[in-house]
Design a protein around this motif. Sequence first.
Motif, short mmCIF file in Angstrom:
data_model
loop_
_atom_site.label_atom_id
_atom_site.label_comp_id
_atom_site.label_asym_id
_atom_site.label_seq_id
_atom_site.Cartn_x
_atom_site.Cartn_y
_atom_site.Cartn_z
N TRP A 1 0.85 -1.18 0.00
CA TRP A 1 0.00 0.00 0.00
C TRP A 1 0.90 1.24 0.00
O TRP A 1 1.58 1.52 0.97
CB TRP A 1 -0.90 -0.03 1.22
N ARG A 2 0.88 1.94 -1.12
CA ARG A 2 1.76 3.10 -1.25
C ARG A 2 0.99 4.31 -1.77
O ARG A 2 0.04 4.17 -2.54
CB ARG A 2 2.94 2.80 -2.19
N LEU A 3 1.44 5.45 -1.36
CA LEU A 3 0.95 6.73 -1.86
C LEU A 3 2.15 7.58 -2.23
O LEU A 3 3.08 7.74 -1.42
CB LEU A 3 0.11 7.45 -0.81
N PHE A 4 2.14 8.08 -3.45
CA PHE A 4 3.25 8.91 -3.94
C PHE A 4 4.57 8.15 -3.87
O PHE A 4 5.64 8.73 -3.63
CB PHE A 4 3.35 10.22 -3.15
N GLY A 5 4.50 6.84 -4.04
CA GLY A 5 5.71 6.03 -4.01
C GLY A 5 6.25 5.74 -2.63
O GLY A 5 7.31 5.11 -2.50
N LEU A 6 5.56 6.18 -1.59
CA LEU A 6 6.00 5.97 -0.22
C LEU A 6 4.98 5.13 0.52
O LEU A 6 3.84 4.96 0.07
CB LEU A 6 6.19 7.32 0.50
N ASP A 7 5.40 4.60 1.67
CA ASP A 7 4.49 3.82 2.48
C ASP A 7 3.25 4.65 2.83
O ASP A 7 3.35 5.79 3.30
CB ASP A 7 5.19 3.36 3.76
N ALA A 8 2.08 4.06 2.59
CA ALA A 8 0.83 4.81 2.73
C ALA A 8 0.62 5.29 4.16
O ALA A 8 0.14 6.42 4.39
CB ALA A 8 -0.35 3.96 2.27
N MET A 9 0.97 4.46 5.16
CA MET A 9 0.76 4.87 6.55
C MET A 9 1.63 6.07 6.91
O MET A 9 1.18 6.98 7.62
CB MET A 9 1.07 3.69 7.48
N TYR A 10 2.86 6.09 6.41
CA TYR A 10 3.72 7.24 6.66
C TYR A 10 3.10 8.51 6.07
O TYR A 10 3.05 9.56 6.71
CB TYR A 10 5.11 7.02 6.06
N VAL A 11 2.64 8.40 4.82
CA VAL A 11 2.08 9.57 4.14
C VAL A 11 0.83 10.05 4.85
O VAL A 11 0.65 11.25 5.11
CB VAL A 11 1.79 9.23 2.67
N ILE A 12 -0.07 9.11 5.19
CA ILE A 12 -1.35 9.49 5.82
C ILE A 12 -1.10 10.15 7.17
O ILE A 12 -1.69 11.19 7.49
CB ILE A 12 -2.25 8.25 5.96
N MET A 13 -0.22 9.56 7.99
CA MET A 13 0.01 10.12 9.32
C MET A 13 0.77 11.45 9.23
O MET A 13 0.56 12.33 10.06
CB MET A 13 0.76 9.12 10.19
N TRP A 14 1.64 11.60 8.23
CA TRP A 14 2.32 12.88 8.07
C TRP A 14 1.32 13.97 7.69
O TRP A 14 1.35 15.07 8.26
CB TRP A 14 3.41 12.76 7.01
N ILE A 15 0.44 13.65 6.76
CA ILE A 15 -0.58 14.63 6.37
C ILE A 15 -1.49 14.94 7.54
O ILE A 15 -1.85 16.11 7.81
CB ILE A 15 -1.39 14.09 5.17
N THR A 16 -1.88 13.89 8.28
CA THR A 16 -2.76 14.09 9.44
C THR A 16 -2.10 14.99 10.49
O THR A 16 -2.73 15.89 11.05
CB THR A 16 -3.13 12.73 10.06
N TYR A 17 -0.82 14.72 10.73
CA TYR A 17 -0.11 15.51 11.74
C TYR A 17 0.03 16.96 11.29
O TYR A 17 -0.15 17.90 12.09
CB TYR A 17 1.26 14.89 12.00
N MET A 18 0.34 17.18 10.03
CA MET A 18 0.45 18.55 9.53
C MET A 18 -0.89 19.26 9.62
O MET A 18 -0.96 20.45 9.98
CB MET A 18 0.94 18.52 8.08
N ALA A 19 -1.97 18.54 9.31
CA ALA A 19 -3.30 19.13 9.42
C ALA A 19 -3.62 19.49 10.87
O ALA A 19 -4.20 20.55 11.16
CB ALA A 19 -4.35 18.17 8.86
N PHE A 20 -3.24 18.59 11.78
CA PHE A 20 -3.47 18.89 13.20
C PHE A 20 -2.71 20.14 13.62
O PHE A 20 -3.26 21.01 14.32
CB PHE A 20 -3.04 17.69 14.04
N LEU A 21 -1.43 20.20 13.25
CA LEU A 21 -0.65 21.38 13.63
C LEU A 21 -1.26 22.65 13.06
O LEU A 21 -1.30 23.70 13.73
CB LEU A 21 0.79 21.22 13.15
N LEU A 22 -1.74 22.57 11.82
CA LEU A 22 -2.34 23.74 11.19
C LEU A 22 -3.57 24.20 11.95
O LEU A 22 -3.73 25.38 12.28
CB LEU A 22 -2.69 23.42 9.73
N VAL A 23 -4.44 23.26 12.26
CA VAL A 23 -5.67 23.59 12.98
C VAL A 23 -5.36 24.06 14.39
O VAL A 23 -5.90 25.06 14.88
CB VAL A 23 -6.62 22.38 12.99
N PHE A 24 -4.46 23.32 15.06
CA PHE A 24 -4.18 23.60 16.46
C PHE A 24 -3.54 24.98 16.63
O PHE A 24 -3.99 25.81 17.44
CB PHE A 24 -3.26 22.51 17.03
N PHE A 25 -2.49 25.24 15.86
CA PHE A 25 -1.83 26.52 16.01
C PHE A 25 -2.67 27.64 15.39
O PHE A 25 -2.56 28.80 15.81
CB PHE A 25 -0.44 26.48 15.39
#
Length: 1278
Positions: free
Chosen positions: A264-288
Motif C-alpha cells: 500500500w503506497r501513496l506517492f511512491g512511499l508507504d501509505a501509513m507514513y504519508v497518511i500520518m504525516w498529512i494528518t499531523y500537519m493538518a493537526f498542527l495547522l488547525v491547532f496553532f
Amino acid sequence: MSALGPALRILLLLLCPAQVFSQSCVWYGECGIASGDKRYNCKYSGPPKPLPKDGPMSVFSHQKELCPGFFFDNVSLCCDVQQLQTLKDNLQLPLQFLSRCPSCFYNLLNLFCELTCSPRQSQFLNVTATEDYVDPVTNQTRTNVKELQYYIGQTFANAMYNACRDVQAPSSNEKALGLLCGKDAAACNATNWIEYMFNKDNGQAPFTITPVFSDLPAHGMEPMNNATKGCNESVDEVTGPCSCQDCSATCGPKPQPPPPPVPWRLFGLDAMYVIMWITYMAFLLVFFGAFFAVWCYRKRYFVSEYTPIDSSIAFSVNGSDKGEASCCDPVGAAFEGCLRHLFTRWGSFCVRNPGCVIFFSLVFITTCSSGLVFIRVTTNPVDLWSAPRSQARLEKEYFDQHFGPFFRTEQLIIRAPLTNTHTYEPYPSGADVPFGPPLNVEILHQVLDLQTAIENITASYNNETVTLQDICVAPLSPYNKNCTILSVLNYFQNSHSVLDHKIGDDFFVYADYHTHFLYCVRAPASLNDTSLLHDPCLGTFGGPVFPWLVLGGYDDENYNNATALVITFPVNNYYNDTEKLQRAQAWEKEFIDFVKNYKNPNLTISFSAERSIEDEINRESNSDLFTIVISYAVMFVYISLALGHIKSCHRLLVDSKVSLGIAGILIVLSSVTCSLGIFSYIGIPLTLIVIEVIPFLVLAVGVDNIFILVQTYQRDERLQGETLDQQLGRVLGEVAPSMFLSSFSETIAFFLGNYALNSTNPMALFSNWKVLVSFLCCFRTVLRLGFRMRETCRGGWIRITQSEEETQMLFSLENCLLCVFKTHDYNKQSLFLIHFSFQIAVFVGVLSFSVAVLNKVEIGLDQYLSMPDDSYVVDYFKSISQYLHAGPPVYFVLEEGHNYTSLQGQNMVCGGMGCNNDSLVQQIFNAAQLDNYTRIGFAPSSWIDDYFDWVKPQSSCCRVYNTTEQFCNASVVDPACVRCRPLTPEGKQRPQGEDFMRFLPMFLADNPNPKCGKGGHAAYSSAVNILSNDTGVGATYFMTYHTVLQTSADFIDAMKKARLIASNITETMGINGSGYRVFPYSVFYVFYEQYLTIIDDTIFNLGVSLGAVFLVAVVLLGCELWSAVLMCATIAMVLVNMFGVMWLWGISLNAVSLVNLVMSCGISVEFCSHITRAFTVSTKGSRVARAEEALAHMGSSVFSGITLTKFGGIVVLAFAKSQIFQIFYFRMYLAMVLLGATHGLVFLPVLLSYIGPSINKAKSCATEDRYKGTERERLLNF
C-alpha cells in the motif's frame, strides 16, 4: 515379359532374406552363470520356438501377464519358460514403483518383452561378444551371450520416459525414476535411464547390453520402435489413464499461486507514513491556527495581552466553571462523600484496633501463603506457550493418542573449520567434483567415532542401565533392532571398513567413498549402487537417509558442497508413560554431558536434546534470580530513603524510615505470596517467569499507594481538637478513593485484558486485590504504631511524622514538577500558551509516528530468544538457521470415521490411477508444486497408494501360504507361497470390503527387501490405526515436509497454509459435518498457533482493558464522564506509543509482549488516575490552577512512588542473562514507565488545563462545608 523376369527374380531374392531375418532369434534358453544367481542366455540363430502346449498353466499366465502382445494362438518366441520366469523376477522392482501408472509400466514391459522374447530379435539385437559354456548335466558345449547391442527407436525411448517421468514413489516423497535411474530424477532422461537399466554394474542386469538409439536403420539393423501409450491414455478397458499425481498431462495447467499483496503506497512511499504525516500537519495547522486566533482575540478585547488566563475581565476560558451545578454533580458528590466516609471509618477502625487488625491480617496471610507447599511450577514449553483447549493442543493430543507422540530429537550439527575443500577426480572420465570440508574421509572417520561413542552412552535410572538401544526408534523391530540414525555415515552402514572400501589398482582408484556418496545422495533407498563397489545406500535401520536431512550448508542440490553434517538420533516419546519418559530423559542428560565435554580440535559441534529447552529455561530462571534480588533490593533501598529525609549519617536509620519501608514492602510482597498460595491450593501451575515478574507489577501499585498515603500525611496538619485516630482516618478518607480507583481499575484491566491469555491473568487479579486489602488493613496500623512510638520515644529509630525539613523537601519536589506550568512567567499568557502548545505538538507528533509504524511491528518470537545468552542451545538455533535445508515434517491427519473399504472412499484419499483429481493426496501433491507459496516441500507419503501397489497380483509382494493363509514374505522361496489375489481382471482391481482389511495388516507388517521394496512396516506401521479385530481403519496420516523455515514469520505462514490446505481437503471430500475431518499437525504448531490470532487478540484484550478502565473510572470518579474520557485517551496514547517503541527497539508482538501491553494499560492507570481524580476534586477557580494543584499534590507521589522506584529496579534487568528479560521486560518495562510518567505527569495535566471538565459545584460546596471554620478553608480559597 522376358525382360522383367531377371528383375523380378532379383527382387524376390532381396526380399526373402529380409523375411527370414525378421523371424530369427539371437538367443534361446539360459546357459552359464554370469554372477550370483544370474545366468547368461544361450546363443541361438534359428527361428523362434513355440512354448510347450503341455506345460503348466503358469507358463501361459507368465506370458499373458508380462507380454500380452505375444499372447495369441501358436505364437513362437525366442524365449523359453525359464527366461519368462527370470524376466518376471527382474521386473519386480520396477513393477512396485511404476505399475501405479499403467501406461508407463506397459511401455517398460514392451521394452523388455521385445528384448527377451520377440520373434524378430535379430532385427534389432546384435550380439557382440560370446563365450563357450559346457553344460555340466549334458556335457554339451553351448555359447553364452556376454554382450549385445539393443537398437531402440529414439521416439520409443522418449515416449517411454515421458510416460514415466512424473510417477511418484509415495513412501520416499520422491519421483520413482530417482530410485530406478541411478541418479536424481531431475538428472534422469530417456537415454541414461535405459543405459542404467542395461548396465551390469547396477546389480540387476546379468551382462552388458548396450542401447543404440536411432529412429532410422543403422548398420543393417532396424531399431525397435513399437507403439507406446501416453500416461494420459488407457492401456485396456480395465485400467484408466495415470493419475494427475503421476502424469502431469492429465492435470491440465500447473496451479499458480495467488499474486503477493501489493504494498500500500501513496506517492511512491508507504501509505501509513504519508497518511500520518498529512494528518499531523493538518493537526498542527488547525491547532496553532486556533491558538493564534485565541491570542488575537485576547489582544483585541483584553486590556493587556498579559492578562492572566483566569481573569474576570469580559471573557474567560473558564467561564464554564461558574454557574449552577448540573444534574449529575450531586450524584457524583454524594458518591464521593460515601467513599470518603467509608474509608475514614475503616482507617479509624484499623488505627484504633492495631492488634486485632495485625493478628487477623497475619492469620489470613499465613493461611493463604501456606498453599505454597502445594505449588507446582511448570517448565514444559508446550504448557508455557499454548492454552490447554487451543486447537493446536487438541490436535496434538489427538495425534499423540492415535499415533504416539512425535519422537524426541537428539541432534548434532558438525563443521570442520580447520579442513579445506578438496576435489574428487573420477577415473577414467568425468568432471571434477568439489567436496566440502566435513566430507573429507579423515573427518568422516572422526565423526563416525563420535557417533559410535554416542551410541554407547549409558545412563542410570532407578538402578537400571539405560542405553540408546532401549529408547531409540527402530522401525523394523523386532526383525531389525538397529536404531534409526539419520547420518551421512549410514550411507556407509556406519562402518569404518565400508567407508574405506575402494576398488582400484596400483595406479588408479576406480571407485571409493566419493563414488558411493554421489550415488547415494541421488538414490538413498538403493540396495546396490551402480559403481564397482556395489555397496548399499539404505540405512542399517531399514530406511532411506535423505541427503537434505543429513547434510547442511550446500547450494541448490549440490550435496557434495556441504559445509556441515547433521546427525539425528530419534528417540521414542511416550504418551502418559512417565516411567519410560524419565528413562529417555536420563539418557538425554548423559548425552548432553557427553557432548559438552567432548573435545576434538577438528570438529565444531552445535547440539541439542529434546530436554534442552526445558533445562535451559530452568537454568535461565535460576541464573537470573540474583539479578531479580538485586533489582528488588535497589527498589527497597530507594523506597526506604525516599520516604524520609537524611540529614546526617548517624541519623540514617531514623531519617530514612527503614521500618516504614520494610513494613510497606513486606505487606506488598505478602499479597504476592497470598495470591500464589491461593492458586496453588486450587492446583493451578505457575511459571518461573510469572513468579519473578508479578512482584514488579504489585510493587508498582503498592509502592505508589505507600507514597501517596505517607506524603499526604506529611502534608497534612492535624485539625484543632482532632485525635491521632481521627487524623489518620481523615487522611485515608481523602486518598483512599484515589487508591481504590487505580487499584480496582488495574485489577479489572488485568483480569479482563489477560482473560484470553495462558499465563498471568489470575496473578494480576489476586495481586492487586491483596495489595488493596492488605495495605488498607495493615499499613494504617503500622503508621499508628509508629506514631505512638514517636510520641513515647522521640529519639527512636522509627520516626514517621513530618518535620519542617521534610515538609520543605516535599514542597521542593512539588515545585520541580510544577515547572511544567511555570517554565515562563505565569502572567505572560502568550509564552504560557506557546509552552503548552509545544508540549501538545510533541506528544501528538510521537503519537502520529507510532500509528504510522503500528502495522510494521513484527509478529512472533524467535526461539533462540527464550534461551540465556550463554546457552549452547542458542548456538544450535543459529546453526539450524545457517545450515539446515529441511523443514519440519508435517502430517495431514484424517480422523477416524472414513470408509477406506469402498471404492468411493478410496478415491477420495488416494493419489494413483482412478483416484479423484481433488483427492487428499492429490491436493497435498498440488500444494508441493507451489512450495514457495504453500511451504509444503515434497509430495506426501501415501500408505494407501503403496498398499495398492503392494497387493497387486502382478507383484511378488503379497503372498500367502496356500495351506495356512498366513503371510509369506517375498524373500521366502517356497512353492507353497501363492499370490494373495488371482491374476484376473477382477484380481487386478483394488481390494475392497473384506479383501481390503484382510491384506492391510500384512502390508503394515511386511519389511521391505530386495524382492519387494513396498513393505509398509518401516514407513507406515505408525501411520494407520487398525480398529479392533481388524474390522476397519481408524485414524491415519499422510506425511510430508515443510520447506526450510527460519523466522517466526516462516513458521506462522507454514502453519496457516497447512491449515488452509487441510480445510480445502475436508471441504472437497464432502465430510464437513460428518464427525471427522482432515487437520495438519507438526510439532511446532502448538508454539506458533497464538500468532494466527495475535492481532485480533491484541485489539480485543487492549480494547477490553481500556473499556473496563473507562467504566470503573466513570463510576469511581463520581459520574465524571469527560474526565474518564480524557484519562482513557491518555492511556490509549501510551499503548499506541508502546507499539512505536516496540518497532524502534526490535520487540516483536507475541504472548509475552501482549501481556506487557495489558500491564502497560494497568500501570498507565497508576500514572493517570491519581492526577485525574485530584483534578476533579480540586476546588480551584480555573482549569490551570486545578491542574497545578493536582500535579503538585499527587504528581510528587506518582513520580517518587512509581517512576523512580521502578526505574531503579528496571535498569538492573538490563544485566540479566535471559534474552526474554532483556528484550521483553527491561525494554518494555522501561518504555512503560517512561511513557507512563511523561504522559501522566506532563501531557495529561496540560490536556486537562486545556479541555478538562468544569468544576463539580456540588463537590466544591461539600468541601467548603467540610472545612468551614478551619485553617483548611483559608487554604482552599488561597
